[in-house]
Write an enzyme that holds these catalytic residues in place. Structure first.
Site, short mmCIF file in Angstrom:
data_model
loop_
_atom_site.label_atom_id
_atom_site.label_comp_id
_atom_site.label_asym_id
_atom_site.label_seq_id
_atom_site.Cartn_x
_atom_site.Cartn_y
_atom_site.Cartn_z
CG PHE A 17 -2.23 -0.63 1.02
CD1 PHE A 17 -3.35 0.12 0.72
CD2 PHE A 17 -2.38 -2.01 1.14
CE1 PHE A 17 -4.59 -0.47 0.52
CE2 PHE A 17 -3.61 -2.61 0.95
CZ PHE A 17 -4.72 -1.83 0.63
CG HIS A 47 -0.15 -4.99 7.02
ND1 HIS A 47 -1.36 -5.57 7.34
CD2 HIS A 47 0.18 -4.21 8.08
CE1 HIS A 47 -1.75 -5.15 8.53
NE2 HIS A 47 -0.84 -4.33 9.00
CG HIS A 51 -0.32 -9.61 5.39
ND1 HIS A 51 -0.28 -9.27 4.06
CD2 HIS A 51 -1.39 -8.94 5.92
CE1 HIS A 51 -1.26 -8.42 3.79
NE2 HIS A 51 -1.96 -8.22 4.90
CG ASP A 53 -4.82 -7.74 8.16
OD1 ASP A 53 -3.64 -7.61 7.84
OD2 ASP A 53 -5.77 -7.25 7.51
CG HIS A 57 -4.72 -3.95 10.25
ND1 HIS A 57 -3.90 -2.87 10.05
CD2 HIS A 57 -5.25 -4.25 9.01
CE1 HIS A 57 -3.92 -2.52 8.78
NE2 HIS A 57 -4.74 -3.33 8.13
CG HIS A 158 -10.27 -5.12 7.44
ND1 HIS A 158 -10.14 -4.68 6.14
CD2 HIS A 158 -9.14 -5.84 7.70
CE1 HIS A 158 -8.98 -5.10 5.64
NE2 HIS A 158 -8.36 -5.82 6.57
CD GLU A 170 -5.79 -8.38 4.18
OE1 GLU A 170 -6.92 -7.86 4.26
OE2 GLU A 170 -4.76 -7.86 4.65
#
EC number: 3.5.1.9
Length: 206
Positions: A17, A47, A51, A53, A57, A158, A170
């Protein structure tokens, strides 16, 4: 039995990201006269790559990854193909694989996982995660960077994970994985206080 590696290689140019911490490796010692070993040090976002979460998070008072029970990350799993599903995975994309659903579901949305940052990746519709939770699913996975769209500010998917205490994986690579049932093994590291952890995710054919 052979293992199917569903983890991308983590490297300096791995997609992340925007604003996240990229992977970097430096050497703190090298083999040579007076030094018997090579030693490296890493910096990276938890991340990056495949990974898990942690609830922390997406909820400030929720557990970090070192406090999350491990049982959801090992066990029977179904890989469901929804290739070309568009922006969101809907319930209709998964209905064909609903019968006798195991507690872990990974959805393949890509013909080939992105190797550069692509903000137009597929994500889960929140109602799809609700539907999976109602069918006893405890862990969901996806072959894109997030279960929510890249531009989401409310992280509705989420929040469904939080509400139902679902685990999530993810950035998986499911390019070569046929639809069907497997054993999943994808343990997060015990990183104190962290909001996520890299995993080496593998599938074992049943």
């Amino acid at each position: 039995m052979s293992l199917i590696d569903i983890s991308p290689t983590v490297h300096a140019d791995a997609p992340i990201f925007p604003g996240d911490e990229p992977y970097a490796l430096r050497w703190t010692a090298r083999l040579g006269p007076g030094c018997p070993v090579n030693l490296s040090a890493l910096t990276l976002s938890p991340h990056i790559g495949a990974h898990a979460d942690a609830p922390l998070h997406y909820a400030s008072e929720a557990p970090p990854i070192d406090q999350v029970p491990l049982d959801a990350y090992i066990g029977p799993c179904r890989v469901i193909h929804a290739i070309g599903c568009g922006p969101l995975i809907t319930i209709d994309h998964l209905r064909h694989a609903e019968a006798d659903l195991p507690p872990r579901v990974l959805v393949r949305t890509c013909q080939q996982a992105d190797t550069t940052w692509n903000p137009l990746f597929s994500a889960y519709a929140p109602e799809t995660l609700q539907w999976l939770a109602e069918r006893g699913v405890r862990l969901v996975g996806i072959d894109t960077p997030s279960v929510d769209p890249a531009d989401s500010k409310t992280l509705d998917a989420h929040q469904i994970l939080r509400r139902h205490d679902l685990r999530v994986l993810e950035n998986l690579v499911l390019d070569a994985v046929p639809a069907g049932d497997y054993e999943l093994i994808a343990l997060p590291l015990k990183l104190a206080g962290a909001c996520a952890s890299p995993v080496r995710a593998v599938l074992r054919p049943l």
